[in-house]
Scaffold this motif. Structure first.
Motif, PDB file in Angstrom:
ATOM      1  N   PHE A 318       0.838  -1.202   0.000  1.00 63.28           N
ATOM      2  CA  PHE A 318       0.000   0.000   0.000  1.00 63.28           C
ATOM      3  C   PHE A 318       0.874   1.254   0.000  1.00 63.28           C
ATOM      4  O   PHE A 318       1.901   1.297   0.656  1.00 63.28           O
ATOM      5  CB  PHE A 318      -0.904   0.024   1.243  1.00 63.28           C
ATOM      6  CG  PHE A 318      -1.842  -1.142   1.337  1.00 63.28           C
ATOM      7  CD1 PHE A 318      -3.149  -1.038   0.887  1.00 63.28           C
ATOM      8  CD2 PHE A 318      -1.408  -2.363   1.848  1.00 63.28           C
ATOM      9  CE1 PHE A 318      -4.007  -2.119   0.955  1.00 63.28           C
ATOM     10  CE2 PHE A 318      -2.265  -3.451   1.923  1.00 63.28           C
ATOM     11  CZ  PHE A 318      -3.560  -3.334   1.469  1.00 63.28           C
ATOM     12  N   ARG A 319       0.441   2.260  -0.728  1.00 68.32           N
ATOM     13  CA  ARG A 319       1.039   3.589  -0.638  1.00 68.32           C
ATOM     14  C   ARG A 319       0.075   4.470   0.156  1.00 68.32           C
ATOM     15  O   ARG A 319      -1.070   4.687  -0.248  1.00 68.32           O
ATOM     16  CB  ARG A 319       1.283   4.176  -2.026  1.00 68.32           C
ATOM     17  CG  ARG A 319       1.557   5.686  -2.060  1.00 68.32           C
ATOM     18  CD  ARG A 319       2.719   6.151  -1.222  1.00 68.32           C
ATOM     19  NE  ARG A 319       3.992   5.604  -1.613  1.00 68.32           N
ATOM     20  CZ  ARG A 319       4.816   6.195  -2.479  1.00 68.32           C
ATOM     21  NH1 ARG A 319       4.471   7.337  -3.051  1.00 68.32           N
ATOM     22  NH2 ARG A 319       5.985   5.642  -2.752  1.00 68.32           N
ATOM     23  N   PHE A 320       0.542   4.941   1.305  1.00 63.65           N
ATOM     24  CA  PHE A 320      -0.207   5.892   2.119  1.00 63.65           C
ATOM     25  C   PHE A 320       0.368   7.284   1.849  1.00 63.65           C
ATOM     26  O   PHE A 320       1.538   7.545   2.155  1.00 63.65           O
ATOM     27  CB  PHE A 320      -0.074   5.561   3.610  1.00 63.65           C
ATOM     28  CG  PHE A 320      -1.034   4.506   4.090  1.00 63.65           C
ATOM     29  CD1 PHE A 320      -2.026   4.807   5.008  1.00 63.65           C
ATOM     30  CD2 PHE A 320      -0.944   3.206   3.612  1.00 63.65           C
ATOM     31  CE1 PHE A 320      -2.912   3.824   5.454  1.00 63.65           C
ATOM     32  CE2 PHE A 320      -1.817   2.223   4.047  1.00 63.65           C
ATOM     33  CZ  PHE A 320      -2.808   2.533   4.968  1.00 63.65           C
ATOM     34  N   GLY A 334      -4.526   9.986   0.859  1.00 65.41           N
ATOM     35  CA  GLY A 334      -4.706   9.078  -0.277  1.00 65.41           C
ATOM     36  C   GLY A 334      -4.113   7.723   0.046  1.00 65.41           C
ATOM     37  O   GLY A 334      -3.008   7.637   0.593  1.00 65.41           O
ATOM     38  N   ILE A 335      -4.829   6.649  -0.277  1.00 67.54           N
ATOM     39  CA  ILE A 335      -4.324   5.290  -0.038  1.00 67.54           C
ATOM     40  C   ILE A 335      -4.571   4.469  -1.295  1.00 67.54           C
ATOM     41  O   ILE A 335      -5.706   4.335  -1.744  1.00 67.54           O
ATOM     42  CB  ILE A 335      -5.011   4.603   1.163  1.00 67.54           C
ATOM     43  CG1 ILE A 335      -4.923   5.478   2.423  1.00 67.54           C
ATOM     44  CG2 ILE A 335      -4.388   3.231   1.426  1.00 67.54           C
ATOM     45  CD1 ILE A 335      -5.753   4.959   3.593  1.00 67.54           C
ATOM     46  N   SER A 432     -10.495  11.851  -6.414  1.00 63.54           N
ATOM     47  CA  SER A 432     -10.951  12.838  -5.419  1.00 63.54           C
ATOM     48  C   SER A 432      -9.925  12.952  -4.292  1.00 63.54           C
ATOM     49  O   SER A 432      -9.740  14.023  -3.721  1.00 63.54           O
ATOM     50  CB  SER A 432     -12.321  12.449  -4.852  1.00 63.54           C
ATOM     51  OG  SER A 432     -12.243  11.230  -4.141  1.00 63.54           O
ATOM     52  N   GLN A 433      -9.225  11.843  -3.988  1.00 67.59           N
ATOM     53  CA  GLN A 433      -8.163  11.902  -2.986  1.00 67.59           C
ATOM     54  C   GLN A 433      -7.001  12.753  -3.494  1.00 67.59           C
ATOM     55  O   GLN A 433      -6.324  13.429  -2.711  1.00 67.59           O
ATOM     56  CB  GLN A 433      -7.679  10.489  -2.643  1.00 67.59           C
ATOM     57  CG  GLN A 433      -8.738   9.638  -1.951  1.00 67.59           C
ATOM     58  CD  GLN A 433      -8.230   8.245  -1.574  1.00 67.59           C
ATOM     59  OE1 GLN A 433      -7.045   7.953  -1.686  1.00 67.59           O
ATOM     60  NE2 GLN A 433      -9.127   7.391  -1.124  1.00 67.59           N
ATOM     61  N   GLY A 434      -6.777  12.736  -4.812  1.00 69.57           N
ATOM     62  CA  GLY A 434      -5.751  13.593  -5.405  1.00 69.57           C
ATOM     63  C   GLY A 434      -6.073  15.063  -5.196  1.00 69.57           C
ATOM     64  O   GLY A 434      -5.188  15.872  -4.892  1.00 69.57           O
TER      65      GLY A 434
END
Length: 458
Positions: A318-320, A334-335, A432-434
């Motif tokens: 995962f990238r947090f 963003g995850i 939307s997290q971007g």
């Protein structure tokens, strides 16, 4: 200090006068004042005050004032900070990057992102971009890049900004004497400068070496290991990752495995192909690595392998994408979950990996415990970000954490990036997290420049 929003207008007259509407004068507690000290970025001018009869919060700057403190443009809403006779207009936010000076894409592939950031900040601040070449330390000015209403770039000379967000793209450039000097000069001038530099893979482990809270989530990691240490780690963990300290995108990474009865295996990426080699002895494995990299192995780190959760037999990590919010607190904004390609050493998308939402990945791996695992992983990501900040000597505002979850549900951090890429935000469900990510960058800029907690009204 109070904070009020207002509309900024320009007047063509040359006197050193600022015109304020009655409600703005009252909001800033300037009623009856004959003069004010108006600050913009790191430039200040003393100006006469006159009242203008207009409803709402309006500020008119004459050409004389505008040219002295170099306000780049009128704005429908800006923030003004006041107290006693001092009023600050802004904030003036500089995004530091580099580029090729083309008129339509002055910052190369980063131009689109910087364009979005400037547009998003337009109603809250004066946001501009600049390169190291654009700073004039003698005059304490910056020849910045702004966007006009039609989306075209134009240049304006402004004072040193209230805050600098560092997005210099080159690890090498950051180690040059000129860039190191520039960062220090901003700090000496009292300009908050966040995201100081790229991390090397070994940096974070050195930072957290004595941080008890963080250590429980860090796999064993050894910088520039001797061959005996690599052998010892392979026998202890069965597999390790062997990777360059300053690498990115999975380039140069090996997954080394030891099977007591079958020997040693090395998996790596060569061009567009995943390679798997078997060795009957440890020495032959090391000879291969030395023949490929020679003295470059001195810049490698070996890291304990972790048995990650899998989907269809392919590991998931995962990238947090972590941000400071407007209250100076770390939050996971963003995850993205990354599923490794078949036979790939890493989960990088360019190496055949697949991007998923965390809910998709955890749902398949943990079923009805997926929500619980996501809450746990978020809490650990905040704890790790706090630990990095605690031990890092410069201001941070953004981190990319590469997080793994093992088959027992334990959380591990493999890497931390001080200038994380934004590829996870290309997933339709993560766009939307971007946008949230950019909002948090701007909110942190407002916090660092002390332009927070908007009061008053238009």
């Amino acid at each position: 200090m109070s904070l009020t929003s207002c509309h900024v207008h320009f007047s063509p007259t040359s006197e050193r006068i600022v015109y304020l509407s009655g409600s703005l004068l009252r909001s800033l507690k300037l009623t009856g004042k004959k003069t004010i000290n108006l600050k913009f970025g790191h430039e200040t001018v003393t100006a006469a005050v006159k009242t203008i009869n207009r409803q709402g919060n309006h500020l008119y700057l004459t050409a004389g004032i505008r040219q002295t403190i170099k306000v780049p443009k009128a704005g429908s809403i800006s923030f003004v900070q006041g107290g006693e006779n001092d009023v600050q207009l802004g904030p003036l936010i500089g995004v530091l990057t580099d580029g090729d000076r083309k008129s339509d894409s002055p910052f190369g592939s980063r131009s689109g992102y910087i364009r979005q950031l400037i547009r998003m900040g337009d109603s809250k601040a004066y946001v501009f971009a600049f390169t190291p070449r654009d700073v004039n330390w003698t005059k304490e000015t910056v020849n910045g890049y702004f966007l006009n209403s039609s989306g075209s770039w134009y240049r304006k000379v402004v004072p040193l900004p209230d805050v600098v967000y560092n997005r210099l793209p080159s690890r090498y450039a950051e180690t040059t004497a000129s860039i190191m000097s520039m960062r220090e000069r901003f700090v000496r001038k009292g300009v908050p400068f966040f995201n100081w530099s790229f991390f090397n893979k070994s940096d974070v482990y050195k930072l957290l070496d004595r941080d008890v809270e963080a250590l429980e989530h860090l796999p064993e990691s050894v910088n520039n290991p001797r061959s005996e240490k690599i052998k010892e780690m392979l026998e202890k963990h069965q597999f390790i990752y062997y990777k360059p300290t300053a690498g990115s995108l999975g380039i140069g990474i090996y997954r080394l495995t030891y099977h007591p009865k079958r020997g040693y295996f090395a998996r790596y990426r060569r061009g567009n192909t995943n390679v798997l080699l078997r060795f009957t002895s440890f020495n032959s494995l090391m000879r291969m690595l030395e023949s490929r990299h020679g003295s470059g192995l001195g810049r490698y780190v070996s890291q304990q392998g972790v048995r990650l959760i899998e989907i269809d037999g392919c590991p998931i990590d995962f990238r947090f994408h972590m941000h400071k919010n407007g209250n100076n607190e770390w939050v996971p904004v963003g995850i993205g979950a990354k599923k490794a390609g078949r036979g790939s050493v890493t989960t990088h998308i360019k190496n055949g990996g697949q991007l998923l939402t965390p809910e998709q990945a955890l749902g398949r791996a943990f079923g009805d415990k997926a929500d619980e695992m996501l809450v746990k992983a978020k809490a650990v990501s905040i704890k790790l970000s706090q630990a990095i900040e605690r031990n890092f000597p410069h201001t941070l505002g953004e981190l990319g954490l590469d997080i793994g979850i093992d088959k027992d549900g334990e959380i591990w951090m493999f890497e931390a990036n001080a200038k994380p890429g934004r590829s996870i935000f290309s997933h339709p469900s993560l766009r939307s997290q971007g946008r949230d990510s950019m909002t948090h960058i701007l909110e942190h800029c407002l916090f660092l420049s002390k332009f927070k907690d908007q009061g008053g009204s238009d």
